[in-house]
Design an enzyme around this catalytic site. Structure first.
Site, PDB file in Angstrom:
ATOM      1  N   GLU A 197       0.711  -0.970   0.029  1.00 20.40           N
ATOM      2  CA  GLU A 197      -0.085   0.066   0.017  1.00 20.40           C
ATOM      3  C   GLU A 197       0.879   1.233  -0.025  1.00 20.40           C
ATOM      4  O   GLU A 197       0.416   2.311   0.556  1.00 20.40           O
ATOM      5  CB  GLU A 197      -0.993  -0.183   1.090  1.00 20.40           C
ATOM      6  CG  GLU A 197      -1.912  -1.047   0.766  1.00 20.40           C
ATOM      7  CD  GLU A 197      -3.481  -0.945   1.471  1.00 20.40           C
ATOM      8  OE1 GLU A 197      -3.846   0.316   1.792  1.00 20.40           O
ATOM      9  OE2 GLU A 197      -4.178  -1.949   1.654  1.00 20.40           O
TER      10      GLU A 197
HETATM   11  N1  CAA Z   1      -6.036  12.442  -3.744  1.00 20.38           N
HETATM   12  C1  CAA Z   1      -6.405  12.804  -4.933  1.00 20.38           C
HETATM   13  N2  CAA Z   1      -5.594  13.181  -6.084  1.00 20.38           N
HETATM   14  C2  CAA Z   1      -4.298  12.980  -5.684  1.00 20.38           C
HETATM   15  C3  CAA Z   1      -3.694  12.371  -4.520  1.00 20.38           C
HETATM   16  C4  CAA Z   1      -4.710  11.921  -3.725  1.00 20.38           C
HETATM   17  N3  CAA Z   1      -4.214  11.520  -2.346  1.00 20.38           N
HETATM   18  N4  CAA Z   1      -2.346  12.159  -4.575  1.00 20.38           N
HETATM   19  C5  CAA Z   1      -2.036  12.418  -5.760  1.00 20.38           C
HETATM   20  N5  CAA Z   1      -3.102  13.209  -6.509  1.00 20.38           N
HETATM   21  C6  CAA Z   1      -3.302  13.732  -7.864  1.00 20.38           C
HETATM   22  C7  CAA Z   1      -2.331  14.998  -7.971  1.00 20.38           C
HETATM   23  O1  CAA Z   1      -2.860  16.034  -7.325  1.00 20.38           O
HETATM   24  C8  CAA Z   1      -1.841  14.976  -9.255  1.00 20.38           C
HETATM   25  O2  CAA Z   1      -3.085  15.559 -10.060  1.00 20.38           O
HETATM   26  P1  CAA Z   1      -2.852  16.651 -10.937  1.00 20.38           P
HETATM   27  O3  CAA Z   1      -2.008  16.015 -12.352  1.00 20.38           O
HETATM   28  O4  CAA Z   1      -4.334  17.084 -11.444  1.00 20.38           O
HETATM   29  O5  CAA Z   1      -2.177  17.765 -10.483  1.00 20.38           O
HETATM   30  C9  CAA Z   1      -1.746  13.590  -9.717  1.00 20.38           C
HETATM   31  O6  CAA Z   1      -2.657  12.969  -8.863  1.00 20.38           O
HETATM   32  C10 CAA Z   1      -0.436  13.078  -9.819  1.00 20.38           C
HETATM   33  O7  CAA Z   1       0.220  13.150  -8.704  1.00 20.38           O
HETATM   34  P2  CAA Z   1       1.712  13.266  -8.202  1.00 20.38           P
HETATM   35  O8  CAA Z   1       2.534  14.289  -9.075  1.00 20.38           O
HETATM   36  O9  CAA Z   1       1.862  13.453  -6.662  1.00 20.38           O
HETATM   37  O10 CAA Z   1       2.129  11.726  -8.812  1.00 20.38           O
HETATM   38  P3  CAA Z   1       3.347  11.071  -8.685  1.00 20.38           P
HETATM   39  O11 CAA Z   1       3.566  10.179  -9.928  1.00 20.38           O
HETATM   40  O12 CAA Z   1       4.716  11.662  -8.303  1.00 20.38           O
HETATM   41  O13 CAA Z   1       2.977   9.796  -7.686  1.00 20.38           O
HETATM   42  C11 CAA Z   1       2.812   8.694  -5.260  1.00 20.38           C
HETATM   43  C12 CAA Z   1       2.707   9.984  -6.470  1.00 20.38           C
HETATM   44  C13 CAA Z   1       2.589   9.323  -4.329  1.00 20.38           C
HETATM   45  C14 CAA Z   1       4.274   8.303  -5.284  1.00 20.38           C
HETATM   46  C15 CAA Z   1       2.187   7.493  -6.036  1.00 20.38           C
HETATM   47  O14 CAA Z   1       2.455   7.223  -7.269  1.00 20.38           O
HETATM   48  C16 CAA Z   1       2.056   6.516  -4.829  1.00 20.38           C
HETATM   49  O15 CAA Z   1       1.235   6.520  -3.938  1.00 20.38           O
HETATM   50  N6  CAA Z   1       2.799   5.272  -5.272  1.00 20.38           N
HETATM   51  C17 CAA Z   1       2.707   4.111  -4.330  1.00 20.38           C
HETATM   52  C18 CAA Z   1       1.572   3.130  -4.918  1.00 20.38           C
HETATM   53  C19 CAA Z   1       1.070   2.397  -4.106  1.00 20.38           C
HETATM   54  O16 CAA Z   1       0.829   2.720  -2.933  1.00 20.38           O
HETATM   55  N7  CAA Z   1       0.762   1.184  -4.301  1.00 20.38           N
HETATM   56  C20 CAA Z   1      -0.022   0.357  -3.533  1.00 20.38           C
HETATM   57  C21 CAA Z   1      -0.683  -0.746  -4.340  1.00 20.38           C
HETATM   58  S1  CAA Z   1      -2.116  -1.532  -3.546  1.00 20.38           S
HETATM   59  C22 CAA Z   1      -1.400  -2.415  -2.279  1.00 20.38           C
HETATM   60  O17 CAA Z   1      -0.146  -2.614  -2.154  1.00 20.38           O
HETATM   61  C23 CAA Z   1      -2.181  -3.478  -1.410  1.00 20.38           C
HETATM   62  C24 CAA Z   1      -2.108  -4.407  -0.709  1.00 20.38           C
HETATM   63  O18 CAA Z   1      -0.922  -4.780  -0.383  1.00 20.38           O
HETATM   64  C25 CAA Z   1      -3.200  -5.419   0.081  1.00 20.38           C
HETATM   65  P1  FAD Z   2       9.837  -0.456  -5.912  1.00 18.39           P
HETATM   66  O1  FAD Z   2       8.789   0.779  -6.253  1.00 18.39           O
HETATM   67  O2  FAD Z   2      10.640  -0.717  -6.845  1.00 18.39           O
HETATM   68  O3  FAD Z   2      10.731   0.246  -4.745  1.00 18.39           O
HETATM   69  C1  FAD Z   2      12.024  -0.402  -4.185  1.00 18.39           C
HETATM   70  C2  FAD Z   2      12.514   0.493  -3.284  1.00 18.39           C
HETATM   71  O4  FAD Z   2      12.739   1.803  -3.952  1.00 18.39           O
HETATM   72  C3  FAD Z   2      11.681   0.714  -1.918  1.00 18.39           C
HETATM   73  O5  FAD Z   2      12.576   0.673  -0.859  1.00 18.39           O
HETATM   74  C4  FAD Z   2      11.209   1.919  -2.332  1.00 18.39           C
HETATM   75  O6  FAD Z   2      10.553   2.698  -0.954  1.00 18.39           O
HETATM   76  C5  FAD Z   2      12.082   2.687  -3.110  1.00 18.39           C
HETATM   77  N1  FAD Z   2      11.675   3.886  -3.725  1.00 18.39           N
HETATM   78  C6  FAD Z   2      11.010   3.777  -5.007  1.00 18.39           C
HETATM   79  N2  FAD Z   2      10.623   4.900  -5.669  1.00 18.39           N
HETATM   80  C7  FAD Z   2      11.150   5.947  -4.744  1.00 18.39           C
HETATM   81  C8  FAD Z   2      11.166   7.288  -4.316  1.00 18.39           C
HETATM   82  N3  FAD Z   2      10.619   8.209  -5.343  1.00 18.39           N
HETATM   83  N4  FAD Z   2      11.718   7.822  -3.157  1.00 18.39           N
HETATM   84  C9  FAD Z   2      12.415   7.078  -2.495  1.00 18.39           C
HETATM   85  N5  FAD Z   2      12.451   5.727  -2.527  1.00 18.39           N
HETATM   86  C10 FAD Z   2      11.996   5.109  -3.374  1.00 18.39           C
HETATM   87  N6  FAD Z   2      -0.343  -4.053  -5.202  1.00 18.39           N
HETATM   88  C11 FAD Z   2      -1.420  -4.058  -5.688  1.00 18.39           C
HETATM   89  O7  FAD Z   2      -1.829  -3.060  -6.518  1.00 18.39           O
HETATM   90  N7  FAD Z   2      -2.584  -4.660  -5.012  1.00 18.39           N
HETATM   91  C12 FAD Z   2      -2.350  -5.527  -4.213  1.00 18.39           C
HETATM   92  O8  FAD Z   2      -3.394  -6.140  -3.598  1.00 18.39           O
HETATM   93  C13 FAD Z   2      -0.934  -5.875  -3.435  1.00 18.39           C
HETATM   94  N8  FAD Z   2      -0.740  -6.806  -2.582  1.00 18.39           N
HETATM   95  C14 FAD Z   2       0.359  -6.784  -2.217  1.00 18.39           C
HETATM   96  C15 FAD Z   2       1.022  -7.807  -1.444  1.00 18.39           C
HETATM   97  C16 FAD Z   2       2.329  -8.421  -1.136  1.00 18.39           C
HETATM   98  C17 FAD Z   2       2.684  -9.143  -0.234  1.00 18.39           C
HETATM   99  C18 FAD Z   2       3.390  -7.509  -1.675  1.00 18.39           C
HETATM  100  C19 FAD Z   2       4.777  -7.815  -1.410  1.00 18.39           C
HETATM  101  C20 FAD Z   2       3.018  -6.315  -2.658  1.00 18.39           C
HETATM  102  C21 FAD Z   2       1.725  -6.064  -2.934  1.00 18.39           C
HETATM  103  N9  FAD Z   2       1.295  -5.264  -3.879  1.00 18.39           N
HETATM  104  C22 FAD Z   2       0.148  -4.875  -4.395  1.00 18.39           C
HETATM  105  C23 FAD Z   2       2.333  -4.337  -4.445  1.00 18.39           C
HETATM  106  C24 FAD Z   2       2.916  -3.180  -3.449  1.00 18.39           C
HETATM  107  O9  FAD Z   2       2.271  -2.055  -3.350  1.00 18.39           O
HETATM  108  C25 FAD Z   2       4.437  -2.953  -4.150  1.00 18.39           C
HETATM  109  O10 FAD Z   2       5.219  -3.878  -3.915  1.00 18.39           O
HETATM  110  C26 FAD Z   2       4.775  -1.661  -3.437  1.00 18.39           C
HETATM  111  O11 FAD Z   2       4.092  -0.558  -3.695  1.00 18.39           O
HETATM  112  C27 FAD Z   2       6.327  -1.250  -3.845  1.00 18.39           C
HETATM  113  O12 FAD Z   2       6.626  -1.485  -5.152  1.00 18.39           O
HETATM  114  P2  FAD Z   2       7.861  -2.218  -5.646  1.00 18.39           P
HETATM  115  O13 FAD Z   2       7.599  -3.592  -5.010  1.00 18.39           O
HETATM  116  O14 FAD Z   2       7.634  -2.553  -7.233  1.00 18.39           O
HETATM  117  O15 FAD Z   2       8.753  -1.561  -5.259  1.00 18.39           O
END
Ligand code: CAA
Ligand code: FAD
Length: 377
Positions: free
Chosen positions: A361
């Site tokens: 997340e």
């Molecule tokens: N609410 C509404 N809009 C938002 C927002 C928010 N919280 N955050 C950003 N935006 C909007 C910005 O306002 C911007 O809009 P405009 O282009 O209109 O100005 C647009 O989105 C782009 O924003 P950024 O320039 O900040 O985007 P970025 O490319 O720099 O990325 C980031 C920002 C925070 C790094 C984002 O890419 C991010 O959250 N990355 C992490 C991904 C992640 O959390 N993955 C989780 C997968 S799910 C999972 O993991 C589930 C599980 O394990 C069970």
């Molecule tokens: P990368 O993005 O390659 O990151 C590698 C390292 O670089 C990390 O330490 C990171 O913090 C660092 N890094 C990357 N970019 C930056 C930056 N700009 N500044 C500083 N440091 C940075 N995703 C879904 O969509 N749905 C799911 O249900 C889901 N469940 C998951 C369950 C598990 C068990 C796992 C392992 C992952 C799951 N994910 C899911 C994906 C998860 O959200 C990603 O693994 C996570 O967001 C990180 O992406 P990545 O693994 O590609 O790491």
């Protein structure tokens, strides 16, 4: 902030506590070993009202507030963070629909969840992890349909869910602004689960690749407008990250309880190790981090329930609680010494489970970016 918990919130917490003590905690190590959830547990979670917790009343769910949901995930996290992850991924998949879904889309999605089926949220891809805007899966309009192609990875419930929210790009040249969200049913031809991950922790939860090979879905399954997907994903993560915090708090509590109990029982140098001040310092540090993590998680949920802006507080809660879980579980292993490192005690599992809280997340580095961006700009 008003933390006068309502009788309903407390009753839900107690019900979950009793459920976890009976159905999850005794089997947590077995599920960890078997790398899957115990057969029948999903059905029991559903019957207990845990899987449809985010569904609004008008669609057949309990329609409870975020704080109540956090209570449930905290209790699940105490018993098994893998089970908690699987349940919380259901909530994660629900939010894009809750935020942007039409009545028909809500009926479609919730018809699965209110019948005990799992949902999954599929954003991440091999080349789009932290950089979520780099999604390469494509969705091409074809008459009244879209055709989706691509691969998702690390999807929680990927191999066990029946309904998915998938993020794909409808206009590749537009990057982030091309991202679009879709509801995809598992039964759709061309859609399949790929490799299942063999993970360090949260092994009761299923994590899978997803393969989309010319998956044709009706345009009516598109959530919001084309290009709105990135914002939908971000708002969804705002809503769900405090729940990773809640699972982390549950892990913190379980590890803390185990360490306190053991420190009073284990004798060295003729006295309980709890009498040594260096052990006491570890216990005190754990207590401080646990308390702070719990308050930050409750605060973020409370803010969400007040309908005020809470992106920063959501990231703070997730990041702090995940770091607390890593510190507390590591120190719990330390308090138990060699026994903590053995599979005889649950603390080594807590430590393995805690690590993912800092990664999924949005990694804790990404949470710090979100927090700083919300302070500085
Ligand atoms: N609410 C509404 N809009 C938002 C927002 C928010 N919280 N955050 C950003 N935006 C909007 C910005 O306002 C911007 O809009 P405009 O282009 O209109 O100005 C647009 O989105 C782009 O924003 P950024 O320039 O900040 O985007 P970025 O490319 O720099 O990325 C980031 C920002 C925070 C790094 C984002 O890419 C991010 O959250 N990355 C992490 C991904 C992640 O959390 N993955 C989780 C997968 S799910 C999972 O993991 C589930 C599980 O394990 C069970
Ligand atoms: P990368 O993005 O390659 O990151 C590698 C390292 O670089 C990390 O330490 C990171 O913090 C660092 N890094 C990357 N970019 C930056 C930056 N700009 N500044 C500083 N440091 C940075 N995703 C879904 O969509 N749905 C799911 O249900 C889901 N469940 C998951 C369950 C598990 C068990 C796992 C392992 C992952 C799951 N994910 C899911 C994906 C998860 O959200 C990603 O693994 C996570 O967001 C990180 O992406 P990545 O693994 O590609 O790491």
């Amino acid at each position: 902030m008003d933390f006068n918990f309502t009788p309903d919130q407390l009753a839900l917490k107690k019900m979950t506590q009793e459920f976890v003590a009976k159905e999850i905690t005794p089997y947590a190590l077995e599920m960890d070993h078997n790398n899957e959830m115990r057969p029948g547990l999903l059905e029991k979670l559903f019957e207990a009202g845990i899987l449809d917790i985010t569904v609004p009343e008008e669609y057949g769910g309990p329609g409870v507030d975020a704080l109540s949901i956090a209570f449930v995930y905290e209790e699940l996290g105490k018993g098994c963070a893998g089970v908690a992850t699987s349940a919380a991924a259901n909530a994660l998949a629900s939010y894009p629909v809750l935020l942007m879904g039409t009545h028909e889309q809500k009926e479609l999605f919730y018809s699965y969840i209110t019948n005990g089926k799992l949902g999954a949220f599929a954003l991440t891809e091999p080349a789009a992890g932290s950089d979520a805007g780099a999604v390469a899966t494509t969705a091409v309009k074809d008459g009244d349909d879209y055709i989706l192609n691509g691969t998702k990875c690390f999807i929680t419930n990927g191999g066990t869910a029946d309904v998915f929210v998938i993020f794909a790009n409808t206009r590749k040249s537009a990057g982030i602004r091309g991202l679009t969200a879709f509801i995809v049913e598992k039964k759709t031809p061309g859609f399949s689960a790929g490799k299942k991950e063999d993970k360090m922790g949260i092994r009761a939860s299923n994590t899978c690749e997803l393969i989309l090979d010319n998956v044709r879905i009706p345009a009516a399954n598109r959530l919001g407008r084309e290009g709105e997907g990135f914002k939908i994903a971000m708002k969804t993560l705002d809503a769900a990250r405090p729940f990773v915090g809640a699972v982390s708090v549950g892990l913190c509590q379980a590890a803390f309880d185990a360490a306190v109990k053991y420190s009073k029982e284990r004798q060295q140098f003729g006295k309980p190790i709890a009498s040594f001040q260096l052990v006491q310092a570890m216990i005190a540090d754990m207590a401080m981090q646990l308390e702070a993590a719990r308050l930050l998680v409750y605060k973020a949920c409370w803010m969400k329930d007040q309908n005020v802006e809470y992106t920063k507080e959501s990231a703070i809660a997730k990041c702090f609680a995940a770091d607390a879980a890593m510190n507390i579980t590591t120190n719990a292993v330390q308090v138990l010494g060699g026994y903590g490192y053995s599979k005889h005690y649950p603390v080594e599992k807590y430590m393995r489970d805690a690590k993912i809280m800092q990664i999924y997340e949005g990694t804790n580095q990404i949470q710090r970016l979100v927090i700083a961006n919300n302070i500085l700009y």
